[in-house]
Design an enzyme around this catalytic site. Structure first.
Site, PDB file in Angstrom:
ATOM      1  N   CYS A 160       0.818  -1.216   0.000  1.00 57.27           N
ATOM      2  CA  CYS A 160       0.000   0.000   0.000  1.00 57.27           C
ATOM      3  C   CYS A 160       0.853   1.268   0.000  1.00 57.27           C
ATOM      4  CB  CYS A 160      -0.938  -0.001   1.203  1.00 57.27           C
ATOM      5  SG  CYS A 160      -2.137  -1.362   1.178  1.00 57.27           S
ATOM      6  N   ARG A 201      13.178 -14.631  13.942  1.00 60.21           N
ATOM      7  CA  ARG A 201      11.955 -15.427  14.090  1.00 60.21           C
ATOM      8  C   ARG A 201      12.171 -16.924  13.894  1.00 60.21           C
ATOM      9  NH1 ARG A 201       7.086 -11.711  11.448  1.00 60.21           N
ATOM     10  NH2 ARG A 201       7.724  -9.756  12.447  1.00 60.21           N
ATOM     11  N   ASP A 245      -5.008 -12.690   0.033  1.00 62.31           N
ATOM     12  CA  ASP A 245      -5.727 -12.255  -1.165  1.00 62.31           C
ATOM     13  C   ASP A 245      -6.108 -13.392  -2.103  1.00 62.31           C
ATOM     14  OD1 ASP A 245      -5.397  -9.749  -0.166  1.00 62.31           O
ATOM     15  OD2 ASP A 245      -3.952  -9.067  -1.659  1.00 62.31           O
ATOM     16  N   ALA A 304      -5.246  -5.621   2.737  1.00 57.19           N
ATOM     17  CA  ALA A 304      -4.125  -5.973   3.603  1.00 57.19           C
ATOM     18  C   ALA A 304      -4.534  -6.361   5.026  1.00 57.19           C
ATOM     19  CB  ALA A 304      -3.119  -4.816   3.631  1.00 57.19           C
TER      20      ALA A 304
END
Length: 456
Positions: A43, A71, A284, A302
């Site tokens: 975006c 992570r 999406d 999003a």
């Protein structure tokens, strides 16, 4: 050791992968991404192109190296998954960096393949200087083209979110911009009675509009491009941006025998589980249940991608989290204006078949007010439209347009719809008030009180 494989390294995929690793620290979590970029702000791309965002690094949330170090995720970029075998519980793919094929077994699989830009079936879409803006690589290509060729003129095909945002971005760079939209209005996901102000404003900002007009072909014109339009005219330009919509990347799931919905996107339940109990999907590429309609819809945005990925990750880790559904709440900057929408438009409510023959049970009210107390310096006009069920007063949707005070007011309506509230409930809601921030009666409540007169 449990092996969790995630296909797709952006919002939904990385949200799911990160959640699984937090919950199952001993799990082997492998992410395959066919491009070179993971976890980026799509975006924000028009604003990087405009120069508002200074560097692409500001849009890149995480690198594969950081994903591994912080992570514990095993991320493989340039790796495209080409097949899923649910019976064998394996995937196959190709490493585009080396050309080598690979196979990977999984215990649980997550599909987060997103969506891609649609190209209209007209000649010339493959020409240099013709762009879409969907993936991060698209924004890089546009930036390189702008830097190398210093174009003075651009044609944008499509007047939705990306088309409008890119019109502003290219005007910021002082290009002469023409926008071609086949429908008679800009922003087709808004009702036509809400786009008048922004249509005039876009033109005032130097964008030439060609509404109710189709682009029929693009061809080379020396060093430039010629775009031929359905009204018989043509535009000679330096670049073309095509923004006519997106399509879910669901072919991989379909080839594996997974169920898809009417939109072509993947069917999932509230746990984000597909028709195969060991395969999840989010983002999406999937249909989510619409809170108002109570039916699956495909609205790629999003926030739902990130939240859907998190829900999937929790359930892939043994949790029991459900996704509550979506309203398609969205906001867009249109030069000096802001437009926002949530739930159903009047048009979509009347054609949904859910509210009486020809939408006879659908009501709508439009009011205009100011975002602050009218006497406060800088108070700006704000237009509110509420869509509701006349027999019950239940709020079905809303749209707001104005120069200030729009974005968070739409969130109030989204919360009201999620809670099943009526226009009377909204009109009586205890909202904050001070002259620098709102009139005594907030514009939302003025509209709600007008709407209530139609209820019953």
């Amino acid at each position: 050791m449990t092996t969790v494989v995630v296909i797709g390294g952006d919002a939904a995929g990385m949200s799911a992968a990160s959640k699984v690793k937090r919950e199952l620290q001993d799990a082997d979590v492998i992410v395959y991404e066919k491009t070179e970029t993971i976890s980026y702000s799509a975006c924000g791309m028009p604003y990087w192109i405009a120069g508002v965002v200074e560097s692409e690094d500001q849009l890149l949330v995480m690198s594969p190296e950081k994903a591994k170090a912080k992570r514990g995720l095993d991320v493989h970029i340039h790796h495209e998954v080409t097949a899923i075998d649910p019976a064998a519980k394996t995937i196959e793919g190709i490493n585009h960096a080396t050309g080598a094929r690979f196979t990977q077994a999984y215990d649980t699989l997550m599909i987060a393949t997103g969506a891609r830009a649609v190209l209209p079936p007209i000649p010339g879409m493959e020409l240099p200087g013709v762009f879409t803006l969907r993936a991060f690589d698209d924004s890089r290509r546009i930036q390189r083209y702008l830097a190398e060729y210093d174009p003075a003129h651009a044609v944008i095909i499509g007047g939705g979110y990306i088309g409008i945002e890119m019109a502003e971005a290219l005007r910021e760079r002082e290009l002469d911009v023409h926008l071609v939209e086949m429908l008679p209005q800009l922003m087709p996901n808004f009702d036509d009675d809400m786009v008048g102000d922004i249509t005039q404003h876009v033109q005032e900002q130097g964008v030439t509009l060609h509404l109710s007009t189709r682009a029929e072909r693009v061809e080379k014109e020396g060093e430039r491009l010629r775009v031929t339009l359905s009204d018989g005219s043509s535009l000679v330009t330096d670049m073309v941006l095509v923004s006519v919509g997106v399509r879910p990347n669901s072919e991989l799931a379909q080839a594996a025998g997974l169920a898809v919905g009417a939109s072509g996107a993947i069917t999932v339940d509230a746990h984000m589980r597909t028709s195969d109990p060991d395969i999840y999907a989010a983002g999406d590429c999937v249909e989510y249940e619409h809170i108002v309609l109570g039916a699956p819809v495909w609205i790629p945005l999003a926030p739902s991608a990130n939240k859907g990925g998190r829900v999937a990750g929790d359930n892939m880790s043994g949790g029991d989290t459900t996704f509550p559904g979506i309203l398609g709440t969205a906001v867009v900057k249109v030069f000096d204006y802001t437009m926002s929408v949530t739930g159903l438009t009047e048009r979509s409510a009347r054609t949904s078949g859910k509210f009486g023959a020809d939408g006879a049970d659908v009501g709508a009210a439009i009011t205009s007010g100011t975002d602050k107390a009218g006497y406060w310096p800088g108070a700006a006009r704000i237009t509110v439209k509420l869509v509701f069920q006349k027999s019950t007063g239940k709020i079905l949707g809303a749209q707001l347009v104005g120069k200030a005070g729009v974005n968070k007011r739409i969130d109030i309506v989204a919360a009201a719809i999620s809670g099943g509230l009526t226009v009377r409930d909204l009109g009586m809601m205890d909202l904050s008030y001070a002259p620098p921030f709102s009139p005594t009666y907030d514009p939302l409540q003025v509209c709600a009180n007008v709407a209530e007169k139609q209820v019953g």
